[in-house]
Motif scaffolding. Structure first.
Motif: not given
Length: 249
Positions: A89-107
């Motif tokens: 939605w923000l541009g082709r450069a970011w295509a495929g970026e997944p939604i993260p879990t809070l656990a992955s952000v915490a790590r």
């Protein structure tokens, strides 16, 4: 009334909104990494529950604005949410970026020594359940950490559930207006901070918060004049999209 002597505040003044504001897809690990590249050491994010109880990052109640999905985010199981594209939605450069879990952000934050402001952003009707789940997970992930995450929410029921679940975690009441009893509500919820829309702060409201022994934080501050005003008022932190404008040092 004299302000109480406040306990030490372990968090930086500057907080990057949803990872890197508008420079990368909000609430994704790509946004956190880009914010870190700009020198930021504290990040804000939005956390909600999947239908099967996984805590993940997303601001909206629905999926359309920031993913290629549709409908209520909280009505979908994590296995489906994990397959969505949260970057295109923000541009082709970011295509495929997944939604993260809070656990992955915490790590990511714990391994790099970054601080986190977790806004509990429940699907409507799941305020208490989301507050409980976010607090329980944060307490486990940050167990023994010198500076645990700050849990914030516009929803008193979510903060009350978080307080019941993990009373040791610091909490902040988010406000978009100074409704009747706002400060007493923050105190009743055991908050350590009030986080206001930045225009609501003046010398009087900052003094009230300080006299109650709480901290004064602001969102979303994207102009230099606004940041300078809040610094002059002696507030304790600002959340901003402009990771490219302000120097977090």
């Amino acid at each position: 009334m004299n302000a109480r002597k406040l306990p030490a505040w372990p968090y930086p003044f500057w907080i990057a909104h949803r990872g890197a504001g508008r420079l990368a897809p909000e609430n994704t690990l790509a946004a956190f990494r880009l914010g870190a590249q700009h020198g930021w050491r504290m990040f804000e994010c939005d956390a909600k529950l999947s239908s099967d109880g996984v805590v993940f990052l997303l601001h909206d109640a629905t999926l359309e604005r920031t993913t290629d999905g549709a409908g209520s985010a909280g009505a979908r199981p994590w296995g489906e949410l994990a397959q969505l594209d949260a970057g295109s939605w923000l541009g082709r450069a970011w295509a495929g970026e997944p939604i993260p879990t809070l656990a992955s952000v915490a790590r990511f934050c714990l391994r790099n020594g970054y601080h986190l402001d977790i806004e509990i952003k429940p699907t409507p009707g799941l305020e208490a359940a989301t507050g409980h789940a976010v607090a329980a997970l944060a307490a486990r992930l940050w167990q023994g950490a010198a500076a645990p995450p700050l849990l914030t929410s516009f929803q008193p029921a979510a903060l009350a559930a978080a307080a019941q679940t993990a009373p040791q975690l610091p909490r902040g009441l988010l406000l978009d207006a100074l409704r009747d009893g706002w400060l007493e509500q923050a105190r009743q919820l055991g908050c350590v901070a009030v986080v206001c829309q930045h225009a609501l702060w003046d010398a009087g409201t900052v003094g009230q918060v300080r006299a109650a022994g709480l901290r004064a934080l602001s969102y979303t501050v994207n102009d230099e004049w606004a940041a300078e005003r809040l610094i002059r008022l002696g507030t304790d932190g600002v959340v901003t999209d402009r990771v490219d404008l302000f120097s977090p040092a």
